[in-house]
Design an enzyme around this catalytic site. Sequence first.
Site, PDB file in Angstrom:
ATOM      1  CD  GLU A 287      67.493  -1.341 -30.002  1.00 46.20           C
ATOM      2  OE1 GLU A 287      68.424  -2.112 -30.282  1.00 46.20           O
ATOM      3  OE2 GLU A 287      66.292  -1.651 -30.140  1.00 46.20           O
ATOM      4  CB  CYS A 321      75.443  -1.374 -25.577  1.00 43.86           C
ATOM      5  SG  CYS A 321      75.595  -0.548 -27.151  1.00 43.86           S
TER       6      CYS A 321
HETATM    7  P1  NAP Z   1      69.889   2.943 -17.458  1.00 39.39           P
HETATM    8  O1  NAP Z   1      70.283   2.999 -16.061  1.00 39.39           O
HETATM    9  O2  NAP Z   1      68.882   1.946 -17.886  1.00 39.39           O
HETATM   10  O3  NAP Z   1      69.400   4.400 -17.859  1.00 39.39           O
HETATM   11  C1  NAP Z   1      68.993   4.724 -19.167  1.00 39.39           C
HETATM   12  C2  NAP Z   1      68.022   5.869 -19.112  1.00 39.39           C
HETATM   13  O4  NAP Z   1      66.806   5.444 -18.488  1.00 39.39           O
HETATM   14  C3  NAP Z   1      68.523   7.047 -18.286  1.00 39.39           C
HETATM   15  O5  NAP Z   1      68.140   8.232 -18.910  1.00 39.39           O
HETATM   16  C4  NAP Z   1      67.796   6.839 -16.977  1.00 39.39           C
HETATM   17  O6  NAP Z   1      67.665   8.005 -16.207  1.00 39.39           O
HETATM   18  C5  NAP Z   1      66.459   6.371 -17.470  1.00 39.39           C
HETATM   19  N1  NAP Z   1      65.617   5.741 -16.457  1.00 39.39           N
HETATM   20  C6  NAP Z   1      65.982   5.147 -15.293  1.00 39.39           C
HETATM   21  N2  NAP Z   1      64.895   4.669 -14.654  1.00 39.39           N
HETATM   22  C7  NAP Z   1      63.824   4.966 -15.411  1.00 39.39           C
HETATM   23  C8  NAP Z   1      62.420   4.739 -15.293  1.00 39.39           C
HETATM   24  N3  NAP Z   1      61.884   4.071 -14.277  1.00 39.39           N
HETATM   25  N4  NAP Z   1      61.616   5.189 -16.279  1.00 39.39           N
HETATM   26  C9  NAP Z   1      62.115   5.842 -17.333  1.00 39.39           C
HETATM   27  N5  NAP Z   1      63.438   6.088 -17.503  1.00 39.39           N
HETATM   28  C10 NAP Z   1      64.280   5.646 -16.567  1.00 39.39           C
HETATM   29  O7  NAP Z   1      71.164   2.693 -18.389  1.00 39.39           O
HETATM   30  P2  NAP Z   1      72.534   3.489 -18.334  1.00 39.39           P
HETATM   31  O8  NAP Z   1      73.240   3.128 -17.088  1.00 39.39           O
HETATM   32  O9  NAP Z   1      72.302   4.930 -18.620  1.00 39.39           O
HETATM   33  O10 NAP Z   1      73.273   2.885 -19.618  1.00 39.39           O
HETATM   34  C11 NAP Z   1      73.946   1.668 -19.633  1.00 39.39           C
HETATM   35  C12 NAP Z   1      73.088   0.571 -20.228  1.00 39.39           C
HETATM   36  O11 NAP Z   1      72.672   0.948 -21.533  1.00 39.39           O
HETATM   37  C13 NAP Z   1      73.836  -0.731 -20.430  1.00 39.39           C
HETATM   38  O12 NAP Z   1      72.995  -1.786 -20.065  1.00 39.39           O
HETATM   39  C14 NAP Z   1      74.130  -0.751 -21.917  1.00 39.39           C
HETATM   40  O13 NAP Z   1      74.332  -2.035 -22.462  1.00 39.39           O
HETATM   41  C15 NAP Z   1      72.913  -0.096 -22.461  1.00 39.39           C
HETATM   42  N6  NAP Z   1      73.133   0.461 -23.787  1.00 39.39           N
HETATM   43  C16 NAP Z   1      72.557  -0.164 -24.871  1.00 39.39           C
HETATM   44  C17 NAP Z   1      72.765   0.327 -26.149  1.00 39.39           C
HETATM   45  C18 NAP Z   1      72.162  -0.357 -27.351  1.00 39.39           C
HETATM   46  O14 NAP Z   1      72.170   0.234 -28.434  1.00 39.39           O
HETATM   47  N7  NAP Z   1      71.646  -1.563 -27.221  1.00 39.39           N
HETATM   48  C19 NAP Z   1      73.548   1.465 -26.323  1.00 39.39           C
HETATM   49  C20 NAP Z   1      74.098   2.091 -25.204  1.00 39.39           C
HETATM   50  C21 NAP Z   1      73.876   1.585 -23.943  1.00 39.39           C
HETATM   51  P3  NAP Z   1      68.674   8.275 -14.972  1.00 39.39           P
HETATM   52  O15 NAP Z   1      70.006   8.448 -15.591  1.00 39.39           O
HETATM   53  O16 NAP Z   1      68.108   9.490 -14.360  1.00 39.39           O
HETATM   54  O17 NAP Z   1      68.610   7.067 -14.081  1.00 39.39           O
END
Ligand code: NAP
Length: 518
Positions: A287, A321
């Site tokens: 997601e 999001c």
């Molecule tokens: P993110 O930077 O993509 O991080 C999400 C998760 O992925 C974190 O736990 C992060 O760890 C981990 N991660 C980072 N690099 C990775 C890799 N190479 N392999 C595996 N995992 C990895 O997103 P965010 O900044 O936490 O959240 C914001 C984003 O989430 C926005 O784009 C928002 O729209 C989206 N979102 C979507 C929904 C939905 O339901 N569609 C809901 C909420 C949020 P680290 O923190 O250690 O980097």
Amino acid sequence: MNRIFVNEPERDFSNPKVKENMEKAIAAVELELGKDYPLVIGGEKIFTEKKTTSINPCKKDQVIGYASNASKELADKAIRVAYDTYEEWRLVPTRVKYDYIMRLIGVLQKRRYEIAAWMILETGKNFGEADGEICEAIDFFNAYAQGAVYLEEHPVPLVESTVENNRSEYRPIGVGLVIPPWNFPFSIMAGMVISAVVTGNTVCIKPASDAPITTCKFVEMCEEAGIPAGVINLIPGSGSEIGDFVVDHPLTRFINFTGSKAVGLRIAERAAKVNEGQKWIKRIIAEMGGKNAIVVDSSADLRWAAKQAAAAAFTFQGQKCSACSRAIVLSDVYDEFLTYFKEEAESYQQGAGKDNMDICAVINKASFDKIASMIEQGKSEGRLITGGTYDDSVGFYVKPTIIADVDPKTSVIANQEIFGPVVAVMKVDTFEDAIDLANATEYGLTGSVFSANRENIEYAKDNFFVGNLYINRKCTGAVVYNHPFGGYNMSGTTAKTGTVDYLYNFVQLKSISENIVY
Ligand code: NAP
Ligand code: MG
């Protein structure tokens, strides 16, 4: 089970007693700040040298806690322990798993103010936003526990046979990685875990590095609820350091990810590769982001539209999001809408989460810098209506910002996810143009239409291409079992959280046929 699903009611913080309870919980949590937290593998608590420091975004020098990071060796151990535990957990009767989840709800109810307090301090939520997450988590737990029972009671129907006893059963699939975002550090993370666990899988959680302590508290509560060791394992660490390793691991059966498009696509690509010792095609639930629009037509109640648009754009600093980041307005009501929208944006009082302000700080320095640069970009792409300022001297504060007259095609702020309190406003001549423009993004998460025109509303239902469409209300605030949540296109795999549908991601149908006349 013979229970009816009821959404958990939110606390009313206009009641002085309730507000005081929250303030007391925050004061109590403040005495607990700055501690070390272990990772958890098979119930064993391990403290490591390398740690993730979690801070309060509203007061950046305040440390919430230090989460022990998992090395690759420890992450490997966690996946192997989850794999072994799966062999037992998959056979535990669903009603027993259900009872663990009910007990978990009880534990959470008891610690409700405290857990909300951790979120308020760790991620800059106000009281209502934090309590809303607790309610959503309880709703997820109920929905998924009841859903697991439903799946068991409603396998795929088969024809009668006089020679065979034929049966279909939903069975779990294996070890899952849960990789949540920081913005709903409790509800999304816990929902991603419990959905998989109640259907018989075991998991390793790699929490978001901006909110690991809230996850540590959740894992503590799972233990308190008696969920057996090894079912839920906790392996904090930077995504860029251990992310690829755990995704690539041959014993990882599925990855339940919520976060950015970039990371989601990276995971999907890596997970498609079969590694040495791997016996399945990995399943991905991803997601991802959004660039959500609200459309306001000439017949809309403009004050209401402005109020709802502001709520969708600015609450929790636009870091949902589902947040509104584009407003597409018909030309004949454009100026009037902008006047009201500006008034609404300027009515939001900003300050620390612990002071229960309307809006607080954005999550971290990198986010603050990115939003600030987007605002500067926006100033050059359109007309600044309000906001446009930011200050990170104490915490990462960004004023609600509206930029009008931006070019839908060429402007960066109309096309890229900003994930902050910034809205690009665009003018169109017809309702069809408005919907076309709303769809002119690679995302398709949420959208709102404000209109009193039935034809336009029907047109939007057929043509506004989003997973969650709202009419005459804001595009944030999806409620479990009211608004199945998940987006189209680059917003994700349309997992539709909070429903029985979601649980099909974590099971596989087994056909069992016994010859009864041999
Ligand atoms: P993110 O930077 O993509 O991080 C999400 C998760 O992925 C974190 O736990 C992060 O760890 C981990 N991660 C980072 N690099 C990775 C890799 N190479 N392999 C595996 N995992 C990895 O997103 P965010 O900044 O936490 O959240 C914001 C984003 O989430 C926005 O784009 C928002 O729209 C989206 N979102 C979507 C929904 C939905 O339901 N569609 C809901 C909420 C949020 P680290 O923190 O250690 O980097
Ligand atoms: Mg991040």
